[in-house]
Every structure is written in C-alpha cells, then in structure tokens.
Design an enzyme around this catalytic site. Structure first.
Site, mmCIF file in Angstrom:
data_model
loop_
_atom_site.group_PDB
_atom_site.id
_atom_site.type_symbol
_atom_site.label_atom_id
_atom_site.label_comp_id
_atom_site.label_asym_id
_atom_site.label_seq_id
_atom_site.Cartn_x
_atom_site.Cartn_y
_atom_site.Cartn_z
ATOM 1 N N ARG A 1 0.868 -1.176 0.000
ATOM 2 C CA ARG A 1 0.000 0.000 0.000
ATOM 3 C C ARG A 1 0.901 1.220 0.000
ATOM 4 N NH1 ARG A 1 -0.838 4.543 3.770
ATOM 5 N NH2 ARG A 1 -3.011 5.173 3.631
ATOM 6 N N ASP B 1 1.645 4.956 0.472
ATOM 7 C CA ASP B 1 1.097 6.031 1.279
ATOM 8 C C ASP B 1 1.072 7.354 0.512
ATOM 9 O OD1 ASP B 1 0.432 7.167 4.059
ATOM 10 O OD2 ASP B 1 2.201 8.344 3.505
ATOM 11 N N ALA B 2 -0.057 8.044 0.559
ATOM 12 C CA ALA B 2 -0.212 9.436 0.115
ATOM 13 C C ALA B 2 0.528 9.738 -1.184
ATOM 14 C CB ALA B 2 0.242 10.378 1.223
ATOM 15 N N GLU C 1 -3.004 5.023 -1.514
ATOM 16 C CA GLU C 1 -3.714 6.103 -0.836
ATOM 17 C C GLU C 1 -3.518 7.330 -1.720
ATOM 18 O OE1 GLU C 1 -3.952 8.666 3.304
ATOM 19 O OE2 GLU C 1 -2.025 7.910 2.601
ATOM 20 N N ASP D 1 -11.332 6.856 1.028
ATOM 21 C CA ASP D 1 -11.646 7.730 2.162
ATOM 22 C C ASP D 1 -13.081 8.234 2.099
ATOM 23 O OD1 ASP D 1 -9.130 7.463 3.206
ATOM 24 O OD2 ASP D 1 -8.423 9.449 2.645
ATOM 25 N N PHE E 1 -15.793 6.678 1.403
ATOM 26 C CA PHE E 1 -16.671 5.744 2.107
ATOM 27 C C PHE E 1 -16.598 6.003 3.612
ATOM 28 C CE2 PHE E 1 -17.527 1.778 4.308
ATOM 29 C CZ PHE E 1 -18.599 1.208 3.630
ATOM 30 N N HIS F 1 -5.702 3.685 10.659
ATOM 31 C CA HIS F 1 -4.740 4.417 11.478
ATOM 32 C C HIS F 1 -4.891 5.922 11.330
ATOM 33 C CE1 HIS F 1 -2.541 4.669 7.627
ATOM 34 N NE2 HIS F 1 -2.036 5.761 8.141
ATOM 35 N N ASP F 2 -5.184 6.390 10.113
ATOM 36 C CA ASP F 2 -5.234 7.826 9.862
ATOM 37 C C ASP F 2 -6.383 8.492 10.603
ATOM 38 O OD1 ASP F 2 -3.274 9.161 8.422
ATOM 39 O OD2 ASP F 2 -3.917 8.318 6.520
ATOM 40 N N GLY G 1 -5.981 7.697 14.440
ATOM 41 C CA GLY G 1 -4.768 8.266 15.019
ATOM 42 C C GLY G 1 -4.673 9.765 14.880
ATOM 43 N N ASN G 2 -5.326 10.332 13.887
ATOM 44 C CA ASN G 2 -5.283 11.779 13.717
ATOM 45 C C ASN G 2 -6.376 12.508 14.478
ATOM 46 O OD1 ASN G 2 -2.961 12.074 12.174
ATOM 47 N ND2 ASN G 2 -4.032 11.616 10.270
#
Length: 570
Positions: free
Chosen positions: A251, A253-254, A285, A305, A307, A375-376, A379-380
């Site tokens: 995966r 990331d960003a 992502e 995101d 969803f 996690h995002d 965690g954010n």
C-alpha cells in the site's frame, strides 16, 4: 551502468558497498571491526568499495566533513537510525512455504495492524490463527522501516530498507510472512515513498538532489523521483519487500504528495513484469481520487476515504476537518459512493479551492477499499477515539454489515473485530527540541476545533512522546468482545460463501436515498446475479424496497433505525 542501492555479499567473506553521494568529494567506508577505507568514485555521484566482510558486519559511511552516516539502503541497524548499519544475507532465511503464490484480489479481507503495538513481528504472528479463523484473508502492516527511537506510529521512517529493530529482525519478518502463508493469509505492507521522518535522515547532507527543492509535502521535503537514482531507490525497495520478503502486496502512502504519475506507472509495471506468476496486489492512498491509476496493469485498488468520511458523518454527526466536505447531504454522498466508488469525481469540496477526483462509476467495485476506521482517521483524532465510543452500538453494527457485505474490498482496523475501546493515538519517541516541537505542533493542529479552542483543553491532548501514549494504544478487547467477534465471523463467512465467488468484475448499478441515513443499492455481480443492500443508520424509520431474492443477512426490522438487509437476486 545502472547502479543498485545497498550492499552485496560477494562470497569468500567479501562484500561490495555502494552509496550515491553526488554532493561529496570523497566518501569513506567504515567497518566497526577493521577500520576505514576510501571508496572509489564511479561517476554520476556513486561511490563503491569492496572489503572483507561477512553477514553481521557493522558498517557505515563518513563524508569528507567527518559526518558518519548509515547506509540509506541498510537492511538492519544496530543502535537505531543513528547507529551502525548491519550487513544482512538476503537469502539466508529457509522458507517453509516456498510454493505460495498468493490469493486472488477478490478474496481479500484486510486487517490493518501495527507491529509495535502487538508485540513485534512475533506478536503479530501469534495473532494470525485467530484472524484466519474469523475470515480475514490479509493483514496489512503499517510501515516497518527504521525510525528514530524505539516506538513510532510508522510514518516517520528514515531508512525504508531496514526493518525497525524494536519489531524484530529481517528473518523475524520473514517468519511472520511464512506463518501467514501457512494459514492462507496474505501479508501487505504500507510503504512511505513521499517523505522521510524528521530525525535520522542524513541523505540531505551528501545527496541534496534526492529532494525536490521546488516542491514540499505536509510532512517535509518532497522526493525527486524524476531523477534515476532516486527512482531506483524506491522501485528497488518495493521489489525487495515483494521478492526478498515474499510479501503479497504493498500500500503506497499518500501518492498525491509524490505528484509524478509517470513514476507511479513505471513502478507498477516493473513490479508486475519482474514478479510474474504470483498474485501481487498494489494499493494506493490517493487524495486526488485519480481513477486513471486504477487500471488492470497498474494498481489493484485505492483506499476509499470517501466511504469512511461519509459514514463517519452519518454515525457521529461530526463535520469538522476531514468531514467538512461530507457534511452537506451525507446520505446522497453515501448513495453515490456505493454506486460509483468515489464521492468526489471532479467536484470542488467545501473548504477547498480546487476540484478533486475523476469519474469512477465504470470501475469494478473491487477497485475500492472501504473501511470504517484506520490508522489515519483514528490516530489523527486528538484523543484517538474509536467508533465504539463515538457511535451508537446498533447503528455501528449496521454500518459494519454494510462494510463486510458490500462488493468493495473491506478493511478493518486492529481491535475492530473485538469491539476495542482502546484509543489509537499518535505516538513517537523523539527527544529534546524535536520532542517539544512535535508535542506543541500536535496540540496546535487542533486549535481550530471547537473542543480544543482553549489552551487548557489542548493541554489534555496526549503527548506523543510519553510512553503512556504508546501503551494506551494497545488494542485491548472491549466489554462486548464475544458479540463483536461472532458478528464479524458470521458476516465474513457469508461474504466468502455467497459474495466472493461472484465478485470478479462486479459493478455498481444504482443507489437511492430512502431517507436521512438510509439508502438502497444494487450491484451486478460477475456471474450476472445482483446483490441488493438496504441500510438505515438514520434516526427515523423508512420503507426498504420489497425483498425479491435470497436473503443473506438482516438486522432489525426492515426499514427501522439501525436496520440492514442484504440479498442475492438471481
């Protein structure tokens, strides 16, 4: 000649060491036991040295200015990101499941996990039988690249080739992968190719061209993937995880912070060319909702995101930050998400000044990875609360049924299937001025939130560097653990028996709003049958469409608040 990053064991107790240091006039190789030697320039910024060395040899490099630096392609570190690099034999592990070639993408049910919170690689391996028994088919490890300190939530890595020593050795990670494969589980890894962490990244001291000075990310300098050595650094890293560690997918990331579609496409195509005959799954992502990347020869799917954000608004009523763009008519947005994948397909979200996304309605449903938590978005949060604390229990059950029985690829977060109430907090292990900056920066991020508008409230936000912040994030089972575990197990059994065999090439047909928080959606499955789902997570009763097929699962009275129904229509 195209150079490779990282050391190479040559046999006869010798090794070849390499480093790309275009800013350096000279480079020294230092071996902890036998001293130092000059490296030979090879042109284009590369330096080489061949020396007597065996597996386990500690080494590093030293610039002409006297700065000692680790190998940026180190496989293992002794003493952390600032310590000695360790020479590793990449072929030394004896695989127990050498014939494993993976599983088709349609069978994927992901659980995202953090190795550090579960006892390292060995601790994750111990949990695998339970996950497999309950219907999970893949784990996704949050990043494992070496970082500063002994604990980190994963996105401050500075040595992406090296596993974090606090999680275990390279062979311990391979043993985890081996154990997963023996149970029929795939293993994915989250990799970060858009930035480096704030402590322990020495590349700028001798290879400033590694970074794009004209671009930036929210987390630090952007990487210059248009340059061949930089491009190879990341592509070879991806190949290392998939080939050397036999991971089943990555995966990325960003990738919107990389902003180089050519690099993304070249990387995906090379991976698929180099690893034929295996089910290799590549996930993105991508805040840009770029459906062009989700083509058969490129990436399997994108974290959706939209969803998550839509359902979060409906379940909690929160409309700040992430959720501002989903506050207006979230039920209609949910309907579009179920029928077409992305909510934003070229529109400009509220709070933004540029359009987001491209049309996605023609894509198969399996191009989208759906989730209620990860996690995002957990965690954010300032205090890392889970939906078990933020949403009504029965409405959360109905939303979970939608997640696990819809034809998109479902992802759950560690702790979800045991009803965990534990927070998942942002945690780091920095020291001195950096620790102060991270703590105050973290608290400053929430200054515009109503709940943290005053200084006293912000002081209650956990300090990322406190050991308690890390310990409190362990995903302990909640008070209704048996109920949640049985619920997930039942739904995933239905998914594997009745939906997965029909899932390839499934596509959305339509979705309609039934009322506030209530939708009905219809998909055409790969064998021509239809999957019909009706959901009400609103507060008022609605009329579900008349049942017309074989019932797969239902919750509550049809159309009542917190109700759900799924059926197959032949």
């Amino acid at each position: 000649m195209q150079m490779r990053w990282g050391p190479e064991l040559l046999g006869r107790d010798r090794a070849l060491f390499r480093i790309w240091a275009p800013d350096a006039a000279t480079m020294q190789l230092e071996l902890q036991v036998s001293g130092s030697m000059a490296m030979q320039p090879q042109g284009d910024g590369w330096f080489l040295a061949e020396a007597a060395a065996v597996e386990g040899t500690r080494y590093r490099f030293r610039t002409a200015e006297g700065l000692a630096v680790p190998d940026p392609a180190s496989r293992l570190q002794d003493g952390g990101a600032h310590g000695w690099s360790v020479l590793v034999n990449p072929d030394g592990y004896a695989w127990q499941e050498p014939g494993w070639n993976g599983r088709p993408w349609e069978e994927t049910v992901i659980e995202e996990v953090h190795a550090g919170l579960l006892g390292g690689f060995a601790g994750v391996a111990d949990r695998l039988p339970e996950l497999a028994e309950n219907g999970v088919t893949a784990i996704e490890l949050m990043p494992v690249g070496a970082f500063s300190g002994s604990r980190n939530w994963g996105y401050d890595g500075v040595l992406p080739y090296a596993v974090a020593a606090s999680y275990g050795s390279p062979d311990a990670l391979k043993a985890l992968v081996d154990r997963a494969h023996s149970l029929g589980l795939m293993v994915f890894l989250d990799v970060v190719y858009n930035h480096f962490g704030p402590d322990g990244n020495y590349l700028g001291a001798y290879a400033s061209g590694f970074f794009d000075r004209d671009a930036d990310t929210p987390w630090g300098e952007a990487v210059a993937v248009t340059k061949q050595p930089v491009r190879r650094f990341f592509i070879d890293n991806a190949l290392m995880w998939l080939d050397e560690y036999r991971l089943d997918g990555l995966r990325f990331d960003a990738v919107h912070a990389i902003a180089d579609d050519e690099f993304l496409d070249v990387m995906a195509r090379e991976i698929r060319q180099r690893l034929p005959g295996r089910h290799i799954h590549l996930m993105l992502e991508n805040e840009a909702n770029d459906s062009d990347r989700l083509q058969p020869d490129l990436y399997d799917a994108q974290w959706n995101d939209d969803f998550h954000n839509t359902l979060h608004v409906l379940l909690t009523g929160e409309t700040e930050a992430y959720y501002e763009g989903f506050a207006d008519d979230p039920t209609q947005k949910l309907a579009r998400c179920l029928a077409e994948g992305f909510v934003y397909q070229g529109e400009t979200p509220p709070g933004s000044d540029h359009p987001r996304g491209k049309p996605s309605g023609d894509l198969p449903t399996t191009r989208f990875i759906s989730f209620l938590q990860n996690h995002d978005q957990t965690g954010n949060r300032a205090c890392g609360e889970r939906l078990t604390l933020l949403a009504e229990h029965e409405r959360l059950r109905a939303a979970t049924a939608l997640l696990l029985l819809s034809p998109q690829i479902p992802m759950i977060f560690m702790g979800d299937s045991v009803g965990s109430h534990s927070p998942f907090l942002f945690f780091t292990d920095f020291e001195d001025e950096l620790a102060d900056a991270v703590r105050e920066g973290r608290r400053g991020e929430f200054a515009n939130f109503a709940a943290f508008s005053d200084e006293a409230a912000r002081q209650r936000i956990p300090d990322p560097n406190e050991i308690a912040t890390f310990k409190n994030s362990h995903p302990l089972p909640g008070s209704r653990v048996d109920e949640w575990r049985a619920f997930y197990g039942r739904l995933l059994s239905i998914r594997h028996d009745s939906i997965v065999p029909r899932l390839k090439n499934a596509r959305g047909l339509e979705a309609q709003v039934l009322g506030s928080g209530a939708v009905a959606a219809l998909w055409e499955l790969g064998d021509g049958a239809q999957l019909a789902i009706a959901l009400n997570i609103g507060k008022d009763a609605v009329h579900f469409p008349a049942a017309r097929g074989t019932l797969l699962f239902s919750l509550g009275d049809a159309g009542a608040p917190a109700s759900f129904r799924a059926e197959i229509v032949e």
